[in-house]
Design a protein around this motif. Structure first.
Motif, PDB file in Angstrom:
ATOM      1  N   ARG A  57      58.472 -61.149  39.313  1.00 31.74           N
ATOM      2  CA  ARG A  57      57.110 -61.594  39.663  1.00 31.74           C
ATOM      3  C   ARG A  57      56.657 -62.631  38.638  1.00 31.74           C
ATOM      4  O   ARG A  57      56.098 -63.669  39.006  1.00 31.74           O
ATOM      5  N   ILE A  83      49.800 -58.504  34.669  1.00 29.57           N
ATOM      6  CA  ILE A  83      50.331 -59.872  34.771  1.00 29.57           C
ATOM      7  C   ILE A  83      49.222 -60.861  35.130  1.00 29.57           C
ATOM      8  O   ILE A  83      48.459 -60.638  36.070  1.00 29.57           O
ATOM      9  N   ARG A 111      59.873 -64.252  45.843  1.00 31.38           N
ATOM     10  CA  ARG A 111      58.797 -63.671  46.642  1.00 31.38           C
ATOM     11  C   ARG A 111      59.316 -62.925  47.869  1.00 31.38           C
ATOM     12  O   ARG A 111      58.538 -62.351  48.626  1.00 31.38           O
ATOM     13  N   PRO A 171      47.462 -63.568  36.881  1.00 33.99           N
ATOM     14  CA  PRO A 171      47.730 -64.021  38.255  1.00 33.99           C
ATOM     15  C   PRO A 171      47.882 -65.532  38.365  1.00 33.99           C
ATOM     16  O   PRO A 171      47.658 -66.262  37.399  1.00 33.99           O
ATOM     17  N   PHE A 172      48.253 -65.958  39.550  1.00 35.41           N
ATOM     18  CA  PHE A 172      48.431 -67.383  39.847  1.00 35.41           C
ATOM     19  C   PHE A 172      47.149 -68.154  39.537  1.00 35.41           C
ATOM     20  O   PHE A 172      46.058 -67.748  39.942  1.00 35.41           O
ATOM     21  N   ASN A 219      51.847 -54.417  37.357  1.00 38.33           N
ATOM     22  CA  ASN A 219      51.460 -55.625  38.081  1.00 38.33           C
ATOM     23  C   ASN A 219      50.092 -56.123  37.618  1.00 38.33           C
ATOM     24  O   ASN A 219      49.847 -57.312  37.480  1.00 38.33           O
ATOM     25  N   LYS A 220      49.207 -55.180  37.361  1.00 40.17           N
ATOM     26  CA  LYS A 220      47.842 -55.540  36.976  1.00 40.17           C
ATOM     27  C   LYS A 220      47.797 -56.249  35.625  1.00 40.17           C
ATOM     28  O   LYS A 220      46.870 -57.007  35.342  1.00 40.17           O
ATOM     29  N   TYR A 279      52.301 -50.144  39.789  1.00 42.48           N
ATOM     30  CA  TYR A 279      51.059 -50.845  40.115  1.00 42.48           C
ATOM     31  C   TYR A 279      50.302 -51.229  38.840  1.00 42.48           C
ATOM     32  O   TYR A 279      49.642 -52.265  38.777  1.00 42.48           O
ATOM     33  N   PRO A 287      45.993 -72.046  40.050  1.00 42.55           N
ATOM     34  CA  PRO A 287      46.430 -73.369  40.519  1.00 42.55           C
ATOM     35  C   PRO A 287      45.967 -74.506  39.602  1.00 42.55           C
ATOM     36  O   PRO A 287      44.849 -74.494  39.110  1.00 42.55           O
ATOM     37  N   VAL A 299      54.974 -43.599  42.090  1.00 42.74           N
ATOM     38  CA  VAL A 299      55.351 -44.936  41.629  1.00 42.74           C
ATOM     39  C   VAL A 299      54.149 -45.711  41.084  1.00 42.74           C
ATOM     40  O   VAL A 299      54.191 -46.931  40.938  1.00 42.74           O
ATOM     41  N   CYS A 346      60.798 -60.306  47.482  1.00 43.76           N
ATOM     42  CA  CYS A 346      60.763 -58.915  46.998  1.00 43.76           C
ATOM     43  C   CYS A 346      59.844 -58.047  47.855  1.00 43.76           C
ATOM     44  O   CYS A 346      58.714 -58.414  48.145  1.00 43.76           O
ATOM     45  N   ILE A 347      60.356 -56.890  48.280  1.00 45.08           N
ATOM     46  CA  ILE A 347      59.586 -55.986  49.126  1.00 45.08           C
ATOM     47  C   ILE A 347      59.016 -54.801  48.328  1.00 45.08           C
ATOM     48  O   ILE A 347      58.507 -53.844  48.901  1.00 45.08           O
ATOM     49  N   GLU A 348      59.119 -54.864  47.017  1.00 46.58           N
ATOM     50  CA  GLU A 348      58.597 -53.808  46.136  1.00 46.58           C
ATOM     51  C   GLU A 348      59.105 -52.415  46.524  1.00 46.58           C
ATOM     52  O   GLU A 348      58.335 -51.464  46.662  1.00 46.58           O
ATOM     53  N   CYS A 349      60.412 -52.300  46.682  1.00 46.21           N
ATOM     54  CA  CYS A 349      61.004 -50.994  46.967  1.00 46.21           C
ATOM     55  C   CYS A 349      61.240 -50.220  45.676  1.00 46.21           C
ATOM     56  O   CYS A 349      61.478 -49.018  45.698  1.00 46.21           O
TER      57      CYS A 349
END
Lengths: 616, 248
Positions: free
Chosen positions: B175, B113, B143, B115-116, B110-111, B107, B118, B103, B145-148
């Motif tokens: 996300r 995206i 949030r 990030p947050f 995700n990279k 990953y 503030p 999988v 989400c458990i990333e299954c």
């Protein structure tokens, strides 16, 4: 002949083993000062045990009750730990937790809010004020996802599904690296590093009934032990009072303390709310003694004292155990935990959504309508690798430890919610401590090649053996032994039997055999973990045998009281010159007088002192 | 509950077969329990991923009788006593071994995206961010989400069209939505959502929402609002005119 030059090698300044809250936090912090930072984890990133933490992280933010202060958090922690905590660690934790929680929010965590829009805080066992920053009952998931999503944008070389086998040192005894194995391919790899941080969690998988996953096999304890580091106070194993008890296949799975924090109460088979009968002398002044007062507290009356269901975990676990033994247990041998008659269905679903879901699916039970059945489950190790408080360095140069695998912070019993904040505070200190050590070191120490060969040969011999025992069944035998002989209530004779059984299992483990190839082979992984589980179990059982008192989570049926004498001592386990485990008592250092004063102050005095401080 | 029949995929990406197993089932057992029992007794080297065993970590995703599920949250009594239970790996990802898939592609998404980040304003105080509960609820919903990756597994774009290079998939759309709808986030991800993350690829079949074990309204609450934001930015004639005039 095995040739080390044929094995891939990567070099780091700081390498972290374990990617739960502590490990991720340590790696993120290390990138501030170190160039080459590595992180390895046994599972996929984001799946570590932190994800299962439910209730919240304790910090004296004072968002819900302004009277909170680090000194009161410190006092609660020491009293919860039965004063056996390393004073400086409990101080560092209480002082820094609030900053770390706010930092996590800046990194992206979205906590539940107060009416003023600040981080909301909930009540939990042993905490004087509502103190736990939380997100419903999935705070651990929020924490690990935040650290993961933040950490992947830092310069960290992450190796997933990679198992650490053993630590390498140079001739002078400094840490030089670690031998690892990729689970997917079975390929070995040597990570050379100036400093190594263990953030490997605990070893609850040694017991049959546990809230821990397959990862919790005491790898950090065993690797540190083999590297010559000292382990401390391993006899303190927290049995969380509320694990699921029915159906059998889910026995041990955690039911968050948040249920009681939100007003849940415990009843026996006679319908009696029994916790009023189990209030220890020390906590009498601070605990409600009638249902009426407990109800007022729940309604928000700040003068009312806390309900007894929110006493510390050791007390509640023993109480449930005693009720069951007296024949007043629930249908399947636990106690009834009732939230249904305490809060509206809507509130329960809002505040405890994953508990609602978990019982609905796994037990076919609607917690908004019926009581849950709960009983003690092995949950957490207070003891672990002995570290220096400010740097988190162990007694081996260059080897650091943080999170559950480190000892000292929680003493003889951990308060709920102090674990997640521990991960942040000491993960951060470990990242800094290991970076500073790496910087002054210069070059990466040269590891001993013979040691590396031996580690690899030991691992492959499990696969190459013609025949041998089944590692899964060996593990089941160990779990039964720990459950029956080194459980929640302990006696001299059972502990001796437990130790003898462990000795026998150690012999059997020498001939364990994994079938199949080295490619993603859980049987092999299980066999590799057995050594770690056995070292951990032996250290637990021997320390439990030596400590002839009951304190916190360590309960001896033959020595039922806390002893003044034992308050003076930690128990240290270490590998002796002859290769056998040495377990000795060692006198604790005298506390800093100011910290001692705070821990022993009455609540009234301390609250007045803190209020006075705020005014000036 | 007696003895039950299983067929479990054994093999890797190049070759493999369904192997028959039997297992005694007791009350309350889930499919993952049966897999563990089979592993301990008959198939020591059978690979399977799992961690929490309580639906919180999203490790044990497999296909059970062809339906994507968490093995730890699927009770044996969901199936009739004479039914053979077939367990196969997630179809959308390359098989490593048995029911374990690679999988790592997720990953990598995700990279990509942003990030947050503030906002630095008066609501970012020394006591933390000031946000009302009602304003964070949408973000908190995502949030969970458990990333299954069950949603990634059933997404037609990924599973059937193999367009992994064009679309990040439902997991990462939510996300992105959780970041875009965070009341204190400062970053602009709309151009990336359109171009890099491929919001236009989703044709709203809602298969992802259907399999989500956390009941996240992936399509309606996450993907559709993001599509709307992209449309507002790039295709709304009034906004285009507005931007031209004010050179925004």
């Amino acid at each position: 002949m095995l040739d080390i030059s044929g094995i891939r090698q990567i070099e780091f300044d700081v390498l972290v083993i374990g990617a739960g809250g502590a490990g991720l936090c340590a790696a993120i912090t290390a990138t501030k000062e170190s160039k080459k930072v590595g992180l390895i984890c046994k599972s996929l990133l984001g799946k570590a045990h932190t994800v299962m933490a439910e209730g919240g992280m304790a910090a004296s933010l004072g968002n819900v009750d302004k009277r909170d202060h680090w000194k009161i958090h410190f006092r609660d922690t020491m009293r919860g730990g039965k004063m056996l905590n390393v004073w400086r660690m409990a101080e560092l934790h209480a002082r820094h937790a609030a900053d770390r929680v706010r930092e996590l929010e800046q990194w992206g965590a979205v906590f539940d809010r107060t009416k003023e829009g600040l981080i909301n805080q909930r009540n939990f066992g042993g905490h004087r004020y509502p103190r736990l920053a939380h997100v419903g009952d999935r705070t651990g998931l929020e924490m690990i996802r935040t650290l993961q999503d933040y950490g992947i944008h830092k310069d960290i070389d992450i190796h997933m599904e990679c198992t650490a086998l053993d630590i390498l040192k140079d001739e002078s005894g400094k840490v030089a690296g670690v031998v690892c194995m990729y689970r997917e391919t079975g390929e070995f790899i040597i990570f050379k590093t100036k400093s190594l941080i263990l953030a490997t969690g605990g070893g609850g998988k040694a017991w049959e009934i546990t809230s821990n996953s397959w990862e919790y096999t005491g790898d950090g304890y065993a690797m540190a032990y083999e590297a010559g580091a000292e382990l401390m106070d391993l006899e303190f194993n927290q049995f969380h009072p509320t694990g699921m008890v029915w159906p059998p296949s889910v026995r041990g799975i955690l039911v968050t303390e948040g249920v009681r924090g939100e007003g849940g109460i415990l009843r026996n088979s006679e319908g009696k709310r029994f916790m009023f009968d189990y209030i220890p002398e020390k906590f009498k002044n601070e605990t409600a003694d009638t249902e009426e007062e407990a109800a007022r507290w729940l309604a928000g009356d700040k003068d009312a004292r806390r309900p007894p269901e929110l006493l510390t975990r050791d007390v509640v676990a023993r109480a449930i155990n005693a009720e069951v033994k007296a024949g007043r247990g629930s249908k399947h041998g636990g106690a009834y935990l009732d939230i249904a008659t305490r809060r509206s269905a809507e509130d329960i679903k809002k505040k405890l959504p994953s508990m609602y879901h978990q019982f609905k699916v796994l037990a076919e039970l609607d917690i908004t309508k019926e009581s849950m059945e709960v009983g003690p489950t092995c949950h957490y190790f207070m003891g672990g690798i002995r570290v220096e408080a400010d740097t988190t360095m162990s007694t081996v140069e260059g080897l650091f430890a943080c999170g559950e695998c480190a000892a000292g912070m929680h003493g003889a019993n951990r308060l709920g919610g102090n674990s997640l904040s521990d991960l942040l505070v000491f993960g951060n200190l470990a990242g800094t401590g290991a970076s500073n050590y790496a910087k002054q070191l210069g070059a990466v120490p040269k590891f001993n090649e013979e040691d590396a060969k031996k580690i690899i040969r030991n691992a492959t011999s499990i696969l190459n053996r013609e025949e041998g025992g089944n590692p899964y069944l060996l593990h089941e035998d160990l779990q039964k032994n720990m459950q029956n002989n080194v459980g929640i209530i302990r006696t001299d004779s059972e502990l001796q039997e437990g130790i003898q059984n462990i000795e026998n299992l150690k012999e059997k483990n020498k001939n364990v055999k994994a079938n199949g190839s080295s490619q993603f082979n859980p049987g092999w992984h299980e066999a590799l973990a057995m050594r770690n589980l056995l070292i951990t179990s032996e250290a637990v059982a021997r320390a439990a045998h030596l400590r002839t008192e009951s304190r916190g989570a360590h309960t001896r049926d033959d020595f039922r009281d806390e002893s003044e004498e034992w308050y003076q001592y930690n128990i240290i386990s270490k590998k002796g010159e002859d290769g056998n485990m040495q377990v000795i008592k060692e006198r604790r250092k005298d506390p800093n007088p100011e910290l001692e004063r705070i821990a022993n102050a009455t609540l009234e005095d301390l609250e007045a002192e803190v209020a006075e401080e705020r005014k000036s | 509950m007696g003895n039950r029949k299983f067929k479990i995929y054994r093999g890797d990406n190049t070759k493999g077969e369904l192997v028959d197993y039997n297992c005694d089932i007791t009350e309350g057992m889930v499919v993952l329990d049966a897999m563990h029992r089979i592993q301990a007794d008959d198939a020591n080297d059978m690979a399977c991923r799992w961690n929490c065993k309580a639906g919180k970590c999203g490790s044990c995703s497999v296909e059970i009788n062809g339906r994507p599920k968490l093995a730890c949250m699927t009770r044996m009594n969901e199936y009739s006593p004479d039914e053979t239970i077939m367990i196969t790996p997630l179809k959308a990802f390359p098989i490593i071994k048995d029911t374990v898939t690679d999988v790592s592609w997720n990953y990598k998404q995700n990279k990509k995206i942003k990030p947050f980040s503030p906002v630095q304003n008066k609501k970012n105080t020394e006591k933390g961010l000031v946000m009302q509960q009602v304003d964070v609820e949408r973000t908190q919903h995502f949030r969970k989400c458990i990333e299954c990756y069950l949603c990634q597994n059933v997404c037609h774009v990924i599973r059937d069209q193999g367009a992994q290079d064009k679309f990040v998939g439902p997991r990462f759309m939510i996300r992105l939505a959780s970041l875009e709808m965070h009341p204190m986030d400062d970053a602009d991800r709309i151009p990336a959502i359109k171009e890099d993350h491929g919001s236009g690829m989703c044709n709203i079949t809602r298969c992802c929402t259907e399999v989500c074990p956390e009941d996240i309204q992936i399509t309606d609450d996450g993907i559709i609002p993001l599509k709307e934001r992209v449309v507002d930015r790039y295709f709304d004639p009034v906004m285009i005119l507005f931007r031209k005039i004010f050179k925004k």
